[in-house]
Scaffold this motif. Structure first.
Motif, mmCIF file in Angstrom:
data_model
loop_
_atom_site.group_PDB
_atom_site.id
_atom_site.type_symbol
_atom_site.label_atom_id
_atom_site.label_comp_id
_atom_site.label_asym_id
_atom_site.label_seq_id
_atom_site.Cartn_x
_atom_site.Cartn_y
_atom_site.Cartn_z
ATOM 1 N N GLU A 296 -7.292 5.902 5.217
ATOM 2 C CA GLU A 296 -8.164 4.867 4.669
ATOM 3 C C GLU A 296 -7.498 4.098 3.534
ATOM 4 O OE1 GLU A 296 -12.687 6.612 5.150
ATOM 5 O OE2 GLU A 296 -11.621 6.794 3.256
ATOM 6 N N ARG A 297 -6.686 4.793 2.791
ATOM 7 C CA ARG A 297 -6.137 4.187 1.595
ATOM 8 C C ARG A 297 -4.675 3.778 1.761
ATOM 9 N NH1 ARG A 297 -7.999 8.912 -1.934
ATOM 10 N NH2 ARG A 297 -6.893 7.968 -3.669
ATOM 11 N N THR A 298 -4.306 3.522 3.019
ATOM 12 C CA THR A 298 -2.932 3.106 3.290
ATOM 13 C C THR A 298 -2.524 1.900 2.433
ATOM 14 O OG1 THR A 298 -3.160 3.888 5.541
ATOM 15 C CG2 THR A 298 -1.388 2.339 5.124
ATOM 16 N N ARG A 299 -3.396 0.897 2.390
ATOM 17 C CA ARG A 299 -3.091 -0.303 1.606
ATOM 18 C C ARG A 299 -2.886 0.044 0.126
ATOM 19 N NH1 ARG A 299 -5.238 -5.309 3.408
ATOM 20 N NH2 ARG A 299 -5.778 -5.971 1.309
ATOM 21 N N GLU A 300 -3.781 0.916 -0.367
ATOM 22 C CA GLU A 300 -3.660 1.319 -1.771
ATOM 23 C C GLU A 300 -2.308 1.984 -2.014
ATOM 24 O OE1 GLU A 300 -6.809 3.833 -3.345
ATOM 25 O OE2 GLU A 300 -5.379 4.770 -4.728
ATOM 26 N N ILE A 301 -1.918 2.835 -1.063
ATOM 27 C CA ILE A 301 -0.636 3.529 -1.210
ATOM 28 C C ILE A 301 0.506 2.514 -1.223
ATOM 29 C CG2 ILE A 301 0.947 5.163 -0.096
ATOM 30 C CD1 ILE A 301 -1.711 6.490 1.054
ATOM 31 N N GLY A 302 0.442 1.561 -0.282
ATOM 32 C CA GLY A 302 1.464 0.525 -0.231
ATOM 33 C C GLY A 302 1.531 -0.264 -1.531
ATOM 34 N N LEU A 303 0.365 -0.601 -2.048
ATOM 35 C CA LEU A 303 0.330 -1.372 -3.287
ATOM 36 C C LEU A 303 0.926 -0.568 -4.440
ATOM 37 C CD1 LEU A 303 -0.685 -3.892 -4.877
ATOM 38 C CD2 LEU A 303 -2.553 -2.400 -5.591
ATOM 39 N N ARG A 304 0.492 0.678 -4.542
ATOM 40 C CA ARG A 304 1.003 1.508 -5.636
ATOM 41 C C ARG A 304 2.527 1.617 -5.550
ATOM 42 N NH1 ARG A 304 -2.650 4.585 -8.641
ATOM 43 N NH2 ARG A 304 -4.806 4.417 -7.928
ATOM 44 N N LEU A 307 4.068 -1.518 -6.754
ATOM 45 C CA LEU A 307 3.973 -1.653 -8.210
ATOM 46 C C LEU A 307 4.846 -0.649 -8.952
ATOM 47 C CD1 LEU A 307 0.171 -2.331 -8.747
ATOM 48 C CD2 LEU A 307 2.031 -3.960 -8.461
ATOM 49 N N GLY A 308 5.543 0.204 -8.203
ATOM 50 C CA GLY A 308 6.509 1.065 -8.863
ATOM 51 C C GLY A 308 6.254 2.556 -8.742
ATOM 52 N N ALA A 309 5.255 2.970 -7.922
ATOM 53 C CA ALA A 309 5.028 4.401 -7.736
ATOM 54 C C ALA A 309 6.164 4.978 -6.906
ATOM 55 C CB ALA A 309 3.698 4.630 -7.037
ATOM 56 N N ARG A 310 6.739 6.072 -7.396
ATOM 57 C CA ARG A 310 7.759 6.752 -6.605
ATOM 58 C C ARG A 310 7.064 7.621 -5.566
ATOM 59 N NH1 ARG A 310 10.073 9.555 -11.695
ATOM 60 N NH2 ARG A 310 7.825 9.569 -11.888
ATOM 61 N N ARG A 311 7.835 8.123 -4.589
ATOM 62 C CA ARG A 311 7.232 8.960 -3.548
ATOM 63 C C ARG A 311 6.552 10.172 -4.169
ATOM 64 N NH1 ARG A 311 8.023 6.534 0.844
ATOM 65 N NH2 ARG A 311 9.928 5.390 1.306
ATOM 66 N N ASN A 379 2.066 14.593 1.727
ATOM 67 C CA ASN A 379 3.402 14.287 2.212
ATOM 68 C C ASN A 379 3.373 13.070 3.134
ATOM 69 O OD1 ASN A 379 6.106 15.189 2.048
ATOM 70 N ND2 ASN A 379 5.965 15.773 4.199
ATOM 71 N N GLN A 380 2.308 13.033 3.940
ATOM 72 C CA GLN A 380 2.161 11.890 4.837
ATOM 73 C C GLN A 380 2.036 10.590 4.027
ATOM 74 O OE1 GLN A 380 -1.415 11.425 7.358
ATOM 75 N NE2 GLN A 380 -0.053 12.079 8.991
ATOM 76 N N ALA A 381 1.251 10.681 2.945
ATOM 77 C CA ALA A 381 1.060 9.500 2.097
ATOM 78 C C ALA A 381 2.374 9.096 1.448
ATOM 79 C CB ALA A 381 0.008 9.790 1.035
#
Lengths: 393, 241
Positions: A296-304, A307-311, A379-381
């Motif tokens: 559901e939050r794929t877009r949020e993950i992509g955005l983060r 914006l500089g979130a590391r894995r 991990n998937q995220a």
């Protein structure tokens, strides 16, 4: 991103899907609740039994006729003579006394009450922590001269003589009239189940119930180490005198305690296994919902990520969310479990025992489930491609 | 500021190779306002992804602010995106559960900036896009133009070297588009380096330079006259329409 921020994000995400989050953690909630309730009630019960046993003192033993045998042990009953012979032949013994009990009626005028009528000797008060509140307990001379006296417990006294001082009053047991010579405090322990007691000299008891017999023998030794030996020697004498074997069964308190511990140990194991399965199922539920949440939050993950979130930031975020979810379930389960424990304990009339160890274990367990079942979704995220993730609707 | 040399990007190199970028050579100076144009499939999105360090080129070198980023690993690229690049997206990409202020603070969370500094810098940037009266509104309570202003504030908050805007007015009406473009224009005047992807000529006209892509190649590179709002014939006749 630091830990408090991650926890805040996790709580935010959980609260935005509150119903779903609660349903997800239901398995963990129930698992933790069951463990807490059962352990608390079990430990409370064990403690109660132990306290009860402590009252008897651990250097006490009992010999009774083996009830497990098919045929009734007629002709092998204990006699007063048996006791005399054992006393003279087993030097380790400090006390040895007969106990005969019957649950029967007591009359006073037109009133009739029922109580446990225990025929015994003066030394009974030395083996059991009786609290004499008025008058005296049975004495050796009472017993030797078959004096028609009785010691009753306070509850019985209250029922029979609500207004008068019961000392010196007469009651009727069977066909015998007895004078009350003492009062003892009632047994308030939950295991007594409100039974009222009347103590009378053994010989008087045998006069009242000519068909009755000594039910069991109680003894104690000077030294704790001698208890098994003294018990075995006493049984040997009994067997010799009655020319019978395997008919007398002796128990000492050590054995009883071991038996109780064994029972509670098995119970704990069984509950542990059930709780383990419940928590496993709960954990899979959490994993499932976390996978949904990640999708559901794929877009949020992509955005983060953009914006500089590391894995590892993303991994940690979802892992923390899973752990927080499980901990919330665990805490609710714990509260419900403690509530249940108090409820059950109130019905069973013994105090629940909630130890810090149990609570800490429940916490640790919930968190561990969160980590184990959160790894896969997190991990998937973390392994998403930010471009793909941002493009997703 | 940006220097690309012989950048190639090939998707699915084994099975069915698609050359998304072919031998792109590019130099963008500090303070440039560049519009990237081209028809769909021309490679402009790929260029933005590579330029934004969301993707790496198959070959070639890419310098951003004097650092060679073409050989960095994913953590290093995350740090570059965080500190050197400010993204503005067509669909704003604000997190729906967070209010405007928290959305703007988000990049600073990953930069490890403490709470007071975060909120003071966020307030400063929100002030620059004129949204201080909407701090505690969630994206669903804001209009498209307001969302995009918040997104611009978010892009500015870590003082990036370049701002990458991918069709920032694509979801907006013409009046709101003008408002948003005037924000970019004033950022340009303040000295920010801006790279803007658009297929609309009047949006591209705000830029000082237009890069036209076609079939993965840089087709033309036109520096516009200082007077904005005039649309060069080159673009008018191009494939952008």
């Amino acid at each position: 991103m630091n830990l408090t921020e991650s926890i805040r994000v996790a709580l935010d995400s959980i609260s935005s899907n509150l119903l779903r989050s609660i349903l997800t953690t239901l398995g963990i909630m129930i698992g933790i609740m069951a463990v807490i309730a059962v352990v608390a009630v079990g430990q409370g019960g064990q403690q109660t039994i132990m306290k009860e046993m402590d009252k008897f003192g651990s250097n006490l033993f009992q010999i009774m006729l083996d009830w497990r045998r098919d045929e009734p042990p007629t002709g092998n009953e204990f006699t007063m003579q048996d006791l005399e012979i054992i006393k003279t032949n087993v030097p380790e013994l400090k006390y040895l006394l007969p106990c005969a009990s019957s649950y029967s009626q007591i009359k006073k005028g037109s009133q009739t009450k029922t109580a446990q009528i225990l025929g015994t000797e003066a030394d009974y008060a030395r083996l059991h922590p009786l609290d004499i509140t008025a008058g005296r307990f049975l004495t050796n001379s009472d017993c030797q001269s078959r004096r028609r006296v009785a010691v009753i417990d306070e509850e019985m006294a209250q029922e029979l003589f609500p207004r008068d001082n019961p000392l010196g009053k007469r009651i009727l047991i069977g066909n015998q009239s007895l004078i009350i010579c003492g009062l003892v405090k009632s047994d308030s322990s939950p295991l007594a189940l409100g039974t009222k007691y009347v103590y009378i000299p053994i010989r008087v008891w045998l006069d009242i119930y000519p068909e009755g017999n000594i039910s069991y023998i109680e003894g104690s030794t000077r030294n704790l180490e001698d208890i098994t030996l003294a018990m075995q020697n006493s049984i040997k004498i009994l067997e010799k005198r009655h020319r019978n074997e395997d008919i007398y069964q002796g128990v000492d308190m050590e054995q009883q305690i071991k038996a109780v511990n064994k029972v509670t140990g098995v119970m704990t194991l069984v509950i542990g296994i059930i709780a383990g399965f419940s928590l496993l199922v709960g954990g899979i539920g959490v994993m499932n919902i976390m996978l949904v949440s990640v999708t559901e939050r794929t877009r949020e993950i992509g955005l983060r990520m953009a914006l500089g979130a590391r894995r590892r930031d993303i991994l940690l975020q979802f892992l923390i969310e899973a752990v927080v979810l499980c901990l919330l379930g665990g805490i609710i389960g714990m509260v419900l479990g403690i509530g249940c424990a108090f409820l059950i304990a109130a019905l069973a009339k013994w105090p629940p025992l909630i130890s810090w160890t149990t609570i800490l274990l429940a916490f640790a367990f919930s968190a561990t489930i969160g980590i184990i079942f959160g790894i896969l979704p997190a991990n998937q995220a973390a392994n998403m491609d930010p471009i793909e993730a941002l493009r997703r609707d | 500021m940006i220097k690309m040399e012989h950048i190639h990007k090939v998707y699915r190199p084994q099975s069915n190779p698609v050359n998304a970028l072919q031998d792109v050579n590019l130099h963008i100076k500090t303070g440039d306002f560049v519009a990237v144009m081209g028809p769909s499939g021309s490679g402009k999105s790929t260029l933005m992804n590579v330029m934004g360090c969301l993707d790496t080129a198959s070959s070639g070198t890419y310098w951003l602010g004097g650092v060679e980023v073409s050989s960095m690993n994913s953590d290093q690229l995350a740090a570059i995106r965080n500190r050197k690049i400010g993204f503005v997206f067509q669909n704003y990409n604000l997190l729906p559960r967070m209010n405007a202020l928290l959305n703007v603070e988000l990049p600073m969370l990953y930069a490890g900036i403490d709470k007071e500094e975060r909120s003071s810098r966020a307030l400063d940037c929100i002030g620059r896009v004129g949204m201080l009266n909407r701090l505690h509104h969630r994206p669903s309570e804001l209009s498209g133009g307001q969302c995009q202003r918040i997104a611009i504030a978010r892009a500015l908050v870590n003082s990036p070297d370049i701002i990458l805007a991918d069709e920032p007015t694509g979801n907006l009406d013409s009046v709101t588009s003008e408002e948003i473009m005037s924000i970019f224009q004033s950022l340009h005047q303040e000295g920010h380096t801006i790279v803007l992807v658009t297929h609309e000529n009047d949006i591209a006209a705000y830029a000082s330079r237009i890069l036209l892509f076609r079939d993965g190649r840089l087709n033309s590179d036109e520096v516009l006259s200082p007077s904005p709002r005039t649309i060069p014939n080159l673009v008018m006749n191009g494939d952008a329409l």
